[in-house]
Design a protein around this motif. Sequence first.
Motif, short mmCIF file in Angstrom:
data_model
loop_
_atom_site.label_atom_id
_atom_site.label_comp_id
_atom_site.label_asym_id
_atom_site.label_seq_id
_atom_site.Cartn_x
_atom_site.Cartn_y
_atom_site.Cartn_z
N LYS A 206 0.77 -1.34 -0.11
CA LYS A 206 0.02 -0.01 -0.02
C LYS A 206 1.02 1.18 0.20
CE LYS A 206 -3.48 2.45 2.90
NZ LYS A 206 -3.88 2.76 4.12
N GLU A 207 0.61 2.10 -0.90
CA GLU A 207 1.50 3.25 -1.06
C GLU A 207 0.85 4.35 -0.23
OE1 GLU A 207 4.72 4.84 -1.54
OE2 GLU A 207 4.56 3.73 -3.41
N GLY A 208 1.90 5.04 0.82
CA GLY A 208 1.06 6.20 1.53
C GLY A 208 1.76 7.35 1.08
N THR A 209 1.18 8.74 1.43
CA THR A 209 1.47 9.74 1.01
C THR A 209 1.95 10.74 2.14
OG1 THR A 209 -0.98 10.38 1.32
CG2 THR A 209 -0.34 9.72 -0.97
N GLY A 210 2.15 10.22 3.08
CA GLY A 210 2.63 10.92 4.17
C GLY A 210 4.20 11.35 4.24
N ALA A 211 4.77 11.71 5.39
CA ALA A 211 6.13 12.15 5.49
C ALA A 211 6.95 10.82 5.61
CB ALA A 211 6.28 13.22 6.58
N MET A 212 8.19 10.81 5.37
CA MET A 212 9.11 9.92 5.65
C MET A 212 9.83 9.99 7.12
SD MET A 212 10.98 8.91 1.88
CE MET A 212 10.00 8.22 0.63
N PRO A 213 9.87 9.25 7.85
CA PRO A 213 10.60 9.20 8.87
C PRO A 213 12.40 9.47 8.96
CG PRO A 213 9.18 7.19 9.03
CD PRO A 213 9.30 7.63 7.62
N LYS A 214 12.92 9.97 9.63
CA LYS A 214 14.19 10.13 9.79
C LYS A 214 14.47 9.07 10.79
CE LYS A 214 14.73 15.17 9.12
NZ LYS A 214 15.12 16.39 9.78
N ASP A 215 15.93 8.54 10.78
CA ASP A 215 15.95 7.40 11.71
C ASP A 215 15.84 7.67 13.13
OD1 ASP A 215 18.51 9.05 12.03
OD2 ASP A 215 19.94 7.63 11.83
N THR A 216 15.81 8.78 13.66
CA THR A 216 15.57 9.33 15.08
C THR A 216 14.20 9.82 15.33
OG1 THR A 216 16.12 11.63 14.41
CG2 THR A 216 17.93 10.27 15.39
N SER A 217 13.22 9.67 14.23
CA SER A 217 11.76 10.23 14.31
C SER A 217 11.04 9.12 15.32
CB SER A 217 11.21 10.08 12.97
OG SER A 217 11.63 11.22 12.16
N GLU A 218 9.94 9.38 15.62
CA GLU A 218 9.22 8.55 16.54
C GLU A 218 8.14 8.30 15.42
OE1 GLU A 218 7.90 6.89 20.18
OE2 GLU A 218 9.52 8.28 19.84
N THR A 259 12.54 4.12 7.04
CA THR A 259 13.09 5.50 6.74
C THR A 259 13.01 5.87 5.29
OG1 THR A 259 15.37 4.74 6.69
CG2 THR A 259 14.76 5.85 8.72
N ASN A 260 12.36 4.98 4.44
CA ASN A 260 12.13 4.88 3.01
C ASN A 260 10.51 4.79 2.61
OD1 ASN A 260 14.93 5.42 1.24
ND2 ASN A 260 15.08 4.05 2.98
N MET A 261 9.81 4.64 3.91
CA MET A 261 8.33 4.71 3.63
C MET A 261 7.60 5.74 3.92
SD MET A 261 7.83 1.00 5.64
CE MET A 261 6.10 1.10 5.33
N PRO A 262 6.86 6.29 3.27
CA PRO A 262 5.95 7.36 3.35
C PRO A 262 4.96 6.85 4.31
CG PRO A 262 6.11 7.44 0.83
CD PRO A 262 6.71 5.92 1.70
N ALA A 263 4.57 7.90 5.37
CA ALA A 263 3.47 7.39 6.31
C ALA A 263 2.33 6.94 5.59
CB ALA A 263 3.33 8.44 7.35
N GLY A 264 1.59 6.10 6.05
CA GLY A 264 0.52 5.42 5.37
C GLY A 264 0.65 4.16 4.54
N SER A 265 2.11 3.89 4.39
CA SER A 265 2.35 2.76 3.65
C SER A 265 2.71 1.60 4.22
CB SER A 265 3.90 3.04 3.13
OG SER A 265 3.85 4.20 2.13
N THR A 266 2.13 0.47 3.49
CA THR A 266 2.42 -1.00 4.08
C THR A 266 3.31 -1.73 3.10
OG1 THR A 266 0.05 -0.92 5.12
CG2 THR A 266 1.47 -3.14 4.84
N TRP A 267 4.48 -2.06 3.55
CA TRP A 267 5.48 -2.88 2.87
C TRP A 267 5.79 -4.15 3.32
CZ3 TRP A 267 10.44 0.57 1.52
CH2 TRP A 267 10.17 1.52 0.98
N GLU A 268 5.97 -5.35 2.35
CA GLU A 268 6.37 -6.40 2.80
C GLU A 268 8.00 -6.32 2.64
OE1 GLU A 268 4.86 -10.79 2.89
OE2 GLU A 268 5.75 -10.34 0.73
N VAL A 269 8.96 -6.65 3.42
CA VAL A 269 10.19 -6.53 3.71
C VAL A 269 11.07 -7.65 3.88
CG1 VAL A 269 12.12 -5.01 4.50
CG2 VAL A 269 9.68 -4.05 4.49
#
Length: 302
Positions: A206-218, A259-269
């Motif tokens: 699922k592709e999200g459209t929100g912000a991407m976290p930094k590694d220190t983001s909550e 840190t490469n996913m826009p918020a709202g995304s769902t990935w299989e990693v």
Amino acid sequence: MKKMTFVAAMAIAAATFSSCGNGTPTANLKSDVDSMSYAIGLAQTQGLKEYLVDRMQVDTAYINDFIKGLNDGANAGDDKKKNAYYAGIQIGQQIATQMMPGINREVFGEDSTQTISLKNFMAGFVAGTTGKNQKMDMEQARTVAEAKMQQIKAAVALKQFADVKEAGEKFLAENAKKDGVKTLEVEYDKPDGTKAKSFIQYKVLKEGTGAMPKDTSEVKIHYEGKTIDGEVFDSSYNRGDAISARANGFIKGFTKALTNMPAGSTWEVYIPQELAYGERQASDKIKPFSALIFKIELQSTK
């Protein structure tokens, strides 16, 4: 006042203590102090035999030798030379019965045929104690010990779990050819301390459209972790609640995906072992060198 009385009584007891050579001392309960001294001594031995056997590895067949050493130590008084010697004996025994077995288990696991070098261990221990003939300073020693231990542990684990590593590599090689599977490059530290590069694989569910976290983001996420044979080892879905944590609080491959996913995304990693737990056994279900699969749902980041 009670403490002073106890110390004084112990001093008197020591002065009136008689013994028969290196054997069992003979009690002589003529006075209240004598009786109290004997009672205190007896009371202090509660649990001692278990401690000697379980913690100090003393064979009760040689209890008379323990009594000999006990008498020697107790009768040393404030003789500094003897006290130093007995302290060395005590710490030496701890090295033999606790430190060496513990280090060997940490490094070599259950392989009892392998051991670190007692000679070199003692050379380093003595050098550090005396401050003489040190081949490295304390900071270097910690760095070398950690790096070499990591290397040796990895080599030992690889002998035992080579098939797990091979299965993970085969799975990832085949998975990379599937439709929709993409890759991200990740730098990581090898067991010898050098840098290397590897890749995680991922598929966007699922592709999200929100912000991407930094590694220190909550981040607030739902996730499910599986081995490559499909066994679930952890799932926030099963627990019912999403979790909140810093993006860099996970294994390296998991953090790279977050840190490469826009918020709202769902990935299989799909994460190779070197970006997961490497040579460590993370749980009963995650063997050393295991490649792992995660479904990650990034709900929000801040």
